[in-house]
Scaffold this motif. Sequence first.
Motif, PDB file in Angstrom:
ATOM      1  N   LEU A   1     -11.880  12.939  -4.050  1.00 13.02           N
ATOM      2  CA  LEU A   1     -12.643  12.284  -2.992  1.00 13.02           C
ATOM      3  C   LEU A   1     -14.003  12.955  -2.881  1.00 13.02           C
ATOM      4  O   LEU A   1     -14.125  14.170  -3.044  1.00 13.02           O
ATOM      5  N   ILE A   2     -15.026  12.163  -2.573  1.00 11.33           N
ATOM      6  CA  ILE A   2     -16.381  12.687  -2.401  1.00 11.33           C
ATOM      7  C   ILE A   2     -16.899  12.287  -1.027  1.00 11.33           C
ATOM      8  O   ILE A   2     -16.773  11.124  -0.614  1.00 11.33           O
ATOM      9  N   LEU A   3     -17.457  13.257  -0.309  1.00 13.70           N
ATOM     10  CA  LEU A   3     -18.082  12.980   0.981  1.00 13.70           C
ATOM     11  C   LEU A   3     -19.545  12.640   0.742  1.00 13.70           C
ATOM     12  O   LEU A   3     -20.317  13.454   0.243  1.00 13.70           O
ATOM     13  N   GLN A   4     -19.906  11.397   1.083  1.00 11.82           N
ATOM     14  CA  GLN A   4     -21.288  10.930   0.928  1.00 11.82           C
ATOM     15  C   GLN A   4     -21.805  10.531   2.303  1.00 11.82           C
ATOM     16  O   GLN A   4     -21.514   9.444   2.792  1.00 11.82           O
TER      17      GLN A   4
ATOM     18  N   THR B   1     -15.322   8.711  -0.102  1.00  7.68           N
ATOM     19  CA  THR B   1     -15.065   7.779  -1.199  1.00  7.68           C
ATOM     20  C   THR B   1     -14.047   8.359  -2.162  1.00  7.68           C
ATOM     21  O   THR B   1     -14.094   9.551  -2.489  1.00  7.68           O
ATOM     22  N   ILE B   2     -13.133   7.524  -2.643  1.00  7.10           N
ATOM     23  CA  ILE B   2     -12.222   7.931  -3.721  1.00  7.10           C
ATOM     24  C   ILE B   2     -12.965   7.769  -5.033  1.00  7.10           C
ATOM     25  O   ILE B   2     -13.169   6.654  -5.524  1.00  7.10           O
ATOM     26  N   ALA B   3     -13.374   8.895  -5.608  1.00  5.78           N
ATOM     27  CA  ALA B   3     -14.128   8.852  -6.858  1.00  5.78           C
ATOM     28  C   ALA B   3     -13.222   8.731  -8.072  1.00  5.78           C
ATOM     29  O   ALA B   3     -13.635   8.212  -9.108  1.00  5.78           O
TER      30      ALA B   3
ATOM     31  N   GLN C   1     -12.016  -1.903  -2.570  1.00  4.37           N
ATOM     32  CA  GLN C   1     -12.925  -0.923  -1.979  1.00  4.37           C
ATOM     33  C   GLN C   1     -12.150   0.362  -1.675  1.00  4.37           C
ATOM     34  O   GLN C   1     -11.080   0.321  -1.074  1.00  4.37           O
ATOM     35  N   ARG C   2     -12.701   1.515  -2.078  1.00  2.11           N
ATOM     36  CA  ARG C   2     -11.977   2.771  -1.929  1.00  2.11           C
ATOM     37  C   ARG C   2     -12.830   3.781  -1.148  1.00  2.11           C
ATOM     38  O   ARG C   2     -13.156   4.842  -1.646  1.00  2.11           O
ATOM     39  N   PHE C   3     -13.198   3.422   0.069  1.00  2.00           N
ATOM     40  CA  PHE C   3     -13.944   4.368   0.901  1.00  2.00           C
ATOM     41  C   PHE C   3     -13.638   4.100   2.361  1.00  2.00           C
ATOM     42  O   PHE C   3     -13.121   3.042   2.727  1.00  2.00           O
TER      43      PHE C   3
END
Length: 797
Positions: A212-215, A220-222, A134-136
């Motif tokens: 990285l993306i902010l959701q 999250t590591i995209a 898991q990468r978030f």
Amino acid sequence: MTSKQTQTIISTNNPYIVLNNQGRILHRLELKANQHILGRDPQQADLRVPDDWQVISRCQACLRKVGDDYQIYDGDSNQPSRNGLFIKHTRITPTEGYALKNGMELQIGQNPENMVILTYFNPSNPQTFAPPTQRFISLKNKSVMLGRDSNANLQLDAHTVSRRHATIDSDGRGRYILQDHSTNGVFVNGQRVNSSAVLSTGARILIGPYTLILQGDELTIADLGEHIRLDAYNLVREVKDKNNKKRRLLNDISLPIQPGQFIALVGGSGAGKSTLMRTLLGIDPTTEGLVYLNGEHLRANFNIYRTQIGYVPQDDIIHKELKVGEVLAYAAKLRLPPDINIEEVVERTLQQIEMSHRRDVLVSQLSGGQRKRVSIGVELLADPKLFFLDEPTSGLDPGLDKKMMELLRKLANQGRTVILVTHATSNITLCDRIVFLGQGGRLCYFGPPQEAMNFFGITQGDFADIYNKLENEQNVVTEAEKFTKSDYYQRYITNHLSIRSQQLPTTAPPQQIPRSFLQQLILLTQRGFQLIQRDPINLGLSLLTAPIGISLITLAIKDKNPLILGTEPDPTLAPLALRVLFVFTCASIWVGLSSSLQEIVKEAAIYLRERLVNLGLFAYLGAKGAILGGLALIQTILIAIVILIGFKSPSTDLISWSLGLGITTFLTLFTCMSLGLMVSAIVKNASQANSALPLLLLPQIIFSGVLFKMEGIGSKISWLMLSRWSVGAYGTLVNVNAMVPQPTKLPDGSTIPLPFEATPVYEHSWGNLGLNWGILLLHLAVYFTVTWVVQKRKDIF
């Protein structure tokens, strides 16, 4: 959601897929038929996604059962999908497909801001592929640290990432604020962060190789940045020749270069191999066409990726006077964050290039192949995943050529994308693909090297026969057209290209991350002094030439005291004093120029490569100034000692002779060194620098005002000469005008002409002394400014 889709979302032991669209998740789309279609089309897709998931095509993928698992294909058999289907940035084609294993992650599209993650699961075969970790991390109600530190909330383990790279906190108003604490910087939505930035939902954050993306409240590591692909679309490069006519260097070239591939650019001399490589690298502009790196316009975003790309030019990018370990240590300190373990990185790199046993050997004592390995090692320090090499095997014997190609093959096997220009083809089969260019930059072949002979219709002979076949321009045109229409083009180019749009970015290019001026200044100065110390003979000649030359004057003038006003009038004293002072000046000019004329040009390749990464121009020139200033100071002390011992000191009411002598000598030396540094920046090679020495020295001698009386235009030219102001300062200190006796009157009232007459140039006053010193400082400033401008114009961006 359709009833068909609802029926597939059930819990069984059948294989299934999970789709994640920026946090919107479709769970357990069951796979139980021999073939499934994934997409938005209600007529074809049985694995249907919502209509507003526009990233997914109407028919995005086809899954066909093979044994207990499935093979996935992009699009359908007739048409690839719009945004593509990727595994680790390698495009899956409509014809070749890809065998799925339990836990595999695939991406639909390449833009992290809207890509969809497809994960495949097979409960009946759980051990075939390790599911990704898991990468978030949640940002809600806590401060989050990002970096290489083991205590970081989200650990990002890469050489270009600082231990405490950035922090994200809430501002109490529901917003998240990112603070940059790093060396190599942070980019948010393609723009460099200056200290801090407000993050909005969907923000794309680039830290080193990570995306990285902010959701919502989750980060999250995209993309881990472990795999880099290039897509070149319709590249055209035109230049004008001497007759102002357009000439094509690249002629409509499209290429897909996938992660982990080892690519060789081959072709005859002048075919455009190096031009194509520099275009794919992003440092050469195109007349038409674009190059994309993982879906991003490379040249427009080069400042984001400059630390992630390795580039070894033809010339060695290492100082020969340093030891192998020292070369790597200095390069690591320039390129990597200061909190990284340099010793550990250097040792790992030495093992990668198989040079650990040569760590304490001077680069000058290495073979050509070993020097190339060290140059490669310099680039490996930052662990780049995209690697360019221009003629790395040039000049190597067949054995070393093979070893070099095997090393590059090994680097590609580790996941790096390696692109090299080469003329040597004896080991070309180690490559995954070759790009064969013909004259005029025409693409004549792209594909596996094993199939090249068959494509060109050569049944006997070897790879060199392809070169012979493409010697004729008409043959080049014919073969290029044949390739474009062939099945090879469809299989190896069309099916693998991933970008369908050539729109230019609408935002301004991101700024380069500034590096610490003081840190670079100290490091470059330290390296510069170490380089000087490694050449003791040259250092000794530089320090002793002027003192020895000046000491010889005492033999020539015997027992005379040229700097002291005698008790009896002597009309020859002032001319003698000027000649002695002129020698002081000439000695300083000679050693000043000879010490600096090659200072920049000798390391031109090293400078350009370091500048392309992160070298600061002010730090570079500041270090040169510190090194040359240090040399000038030592030379001044030695020259002053010889003068004070060899000549009786004159008395002066302006300033003590020893202090005035030291200031004038230092300013003369340092200003001459800055002139030499300027010329070194202008010339193209060391031979030109050596040839410039007499051209610089002769005007200083002629227009100094000592050998010839300066009148008319000559007096104006003399203002541009360092020698005029240096001799002027010396003459002012010695008070040459006071040495001129009163002219002897004849009975008829006329006077006997003196060999030298008093002149305002040597007026014994603070104003005149300050003027001479001030003009020397002005020259110094002008020369350094011109040097800065010349070096700045060499910048690619």
